[in-house]
Motif scaffolding. Structure first.
Motif, PDB file in Angstrom:
ATOM      1  N   LEU A   4       0.832  -1.526  -0.154  1.00 19.87           N
ATOM      2  CA  LEU A   4       0.065   0.052   0.038  1.00 19.87           C
ATOM      3  C   LEU A   4       1.163   1.264  -0.071  1.00 19.87           C
ATOM      4  CD1 LEU A   4      -2.846   1.423   0.475  1.00 19.87           C
ATOM      5  CD2 LEU A   4      -2.314   1.535   3.090  1.00 19.87           C
ATOM      6  N   GLN A  20      -6.759  12.893   4.337  1.00 14.60           N
ATOM      7  CA  GLN A  20      -6.986  12.376   4.500  1.00 14.60           C
ATOM      8  C   GLN A  20      -8.406  11.566   5.137  1.00 14.60           C
ATOM      9  OE1 GLN A  20      -5.326   8.384   4.003  1.00 14.60           O
ATOM     10  NE2 GLN A  20      -3.615   9.246   3.849  1.00 14.60           N
ATOM     11  N   GLY A  51      -9.074   7.011   3.303  1.00 12.95           N
ATOM     12  CA  GLY A  51      -8.573   7.408   2.040  1.00 12.95           C
ATOM     13  C   GLY A  51      -8.716   8.975   1.778  1.00 12.95           C
ATOM     14  N   ALA A  66     -14.445   5.479   1.891  1.00 19.95           N
ATOM     15  CA  ALA A  66     -13.703   4.473   2.075  1.00 19.95           C
ATOM     16  C   ALA A  66     -13.853   3.258   2.928  1.00 19.95           C
ATOM     17  CB  ALA A  66     -12.150   5.234   3.032  1.00 19.95           C
ATOM     18  N   GLU A  69     -15.793   0.891   0.148  1.00 22.39           N
ATOM     19  CA  GLU A  69     -14.660   0.403  -0.393  1.00 22.39           C
ATOM     20  C   GLU A  69     -13.517  -0.561   0.012  1.00 22.39           C
ATOM     21  OE1 GLU A  69     -14.396   4.284  -3.656  1.00 22.39           O
ATOM     22  OE2 GLU A  69     -12.470   3.810  -2.230  1.00 22.39           O
ATOM     23  N   GLU A  70     -13.914  -0.557   1.392  1.00 23.84           N
ATOM     24  CA  GLU A  70     -12.442  -1.636   1.940  1.00 23.84           C
ATOM     25  C   GLU A  70     -13.022  -2.548   2.794  1.00 23.84           C
ATOM     26  OE1 GLU A  70      -9.199   1.257   3.848  1.00 23.84           O
ATOM     27  OE2 GLU A  70      -9.478   2.546   2.222  1.00 23.84           O
ATOM     28  N   GLU A  96      -4.799  14.220   8.481  1.00 24.44           N
ATOM     29  CA  GLU A  96      -5.250  12.892   8.620  1.00 24.44           C
ATOM     30  C   GLU A  96      -6.678  13.388  10.078  1.00 24.44           C
ATOM     31  OE1 GLU A  96      -2.509   9.684   7.350  1.00 24.44           O
ATOM     32  OE2 GLU A  96      -3.168  10.071   9.889  1.00 24.44           O
ATOM     33  N   ASN A 114     -12.443  -2.607  -3.087  1.00 24.42           N
ATOM     34  CA  ASN A 114     -11.465  -1.641  -3.562  1.00 24.42           C
ATOM     35  C   ASN A 114     -11.004  -1.684  -4.871  1.00 24.42           C
ATOM     36  OD1 ASN A 114      -9.939   0.592  -2.971  1.00 24.42           O
ATOM     37  ND2 ASN A 114      -8.904   0.339  -1.114  1.00 24.42           N
ATOM     38  N   ASP A 116      -8.955   0.720  -5.900  1.00 26.15           N
ATOM     39  CA  ASP A 116      -7.211   0.685  -5.626  1.00 26.15           C
ATOM     40  C   ASP A 116      -6.501  -0.108  -5.616  1.00 26.15           C
ATOM     41  OD1 ASP A 116      -4.629   1.512  -5.673  1.00 26.15           O
ATOM     42  OD2 ASP A 116      -4.665   3.364  -4.880  1.00 26.15           O
ATOM     43  N   GLU A 119      -4.277  -0.595  -2.884  1.00 29.15           N
ATOM     44  CA  GLU A 119      -3.942  -0.860  -1.650  1.00 29.15           C
ATOM     45  C   GLU A 119      -5.104  -2.608  -1.576  1.00 29.15           C
ATOM     46  OE1 GLU A 119      -7.204   1.723  -0.202  1.00 29.15           O
ATOM     47  OE2 GLU A 119      -5.348   3.678  -0.647  1.00 29.15           O
TER      48      GLU A 119
END
Length: 160
Positions: A4, A20, A51, A66, A69-70, A96, A114, A116, A119
């Motif tokens: 990552l 982020q 993200g 995020a 997605e994750e 962040e 995700n 990406d 990642e």
């Protein structure tokens, strides 16, 4: 295995700032959802889903996106911003914002919708952690590093 954190090398030129939004979920048992990601040196870290903030997003919206997605978990809200930090990380100056959302029950985590590929390649798994498990985790590395110290006060605030 493309870690990552190789994505940092894409943006190092010029000392780019990466903003982020990160969100974690706190379940009915006060367990915190964290993802495990591989580092370039072979070690790994545990961190909340998160993200970069897209041009049309707020930090809260990036955190909600995020998380979906994750983990496959759709949050109604990112929850309150519980920590802010500005680490220098692999040559990036980052800002962040960490959000914490209380979730109903114990939601199932789907590993990775995700988009990406970097990642996805770095992803090593997920875990719901209790505070005593984080404090007693020995050599495990958490983001933020002071997570064990920050977590009790945050859980008290979330329970009010």
């Amino acid at each position: 295995m493309a870690p990552l954190l190789d994505l940092a090398t894409r943006a190092v030129a010029g000392g780019l700032t990466v903003d982020q939004g990160l969100a974690s979920a706190l379940d009915a048992l006060d367990r915190l959802l964290l993802l495990q990601a591989a580092l370039t040196d072979g070690r790994s870290i545990w961190l909340p889903p998160g993200g970069g903030i897209e041009p049309d997003e707020t930090a809260e919206q990036a955190a909600i996106r995020a998380m979906l997605e994750e983990t496959g978990i759709l949050l109604d809200s990112a929850g309150p911003c519980v920590w802010v930090r500005r680490p220098a990380f692999y040559g990036l100056d980052q800002a962040e914002m960490f959000f914490l959302a209380r979730v109903e029950g114990m939601p199932e985590v789907r590993d990775r919708d995700n988009p990406d590929p970097i990642e996805v390649a770095a992803h090593r798994g997920h875990r719901w952690w209790t505070h005593p498990e984080i404090v007693g985790a020995g050599d495990e590395v958490f983001v933020p590093r002071a997570l064990g110290a920050l977590m009790p006060e945050t859980i008290v605030e979330m329970s009010r």
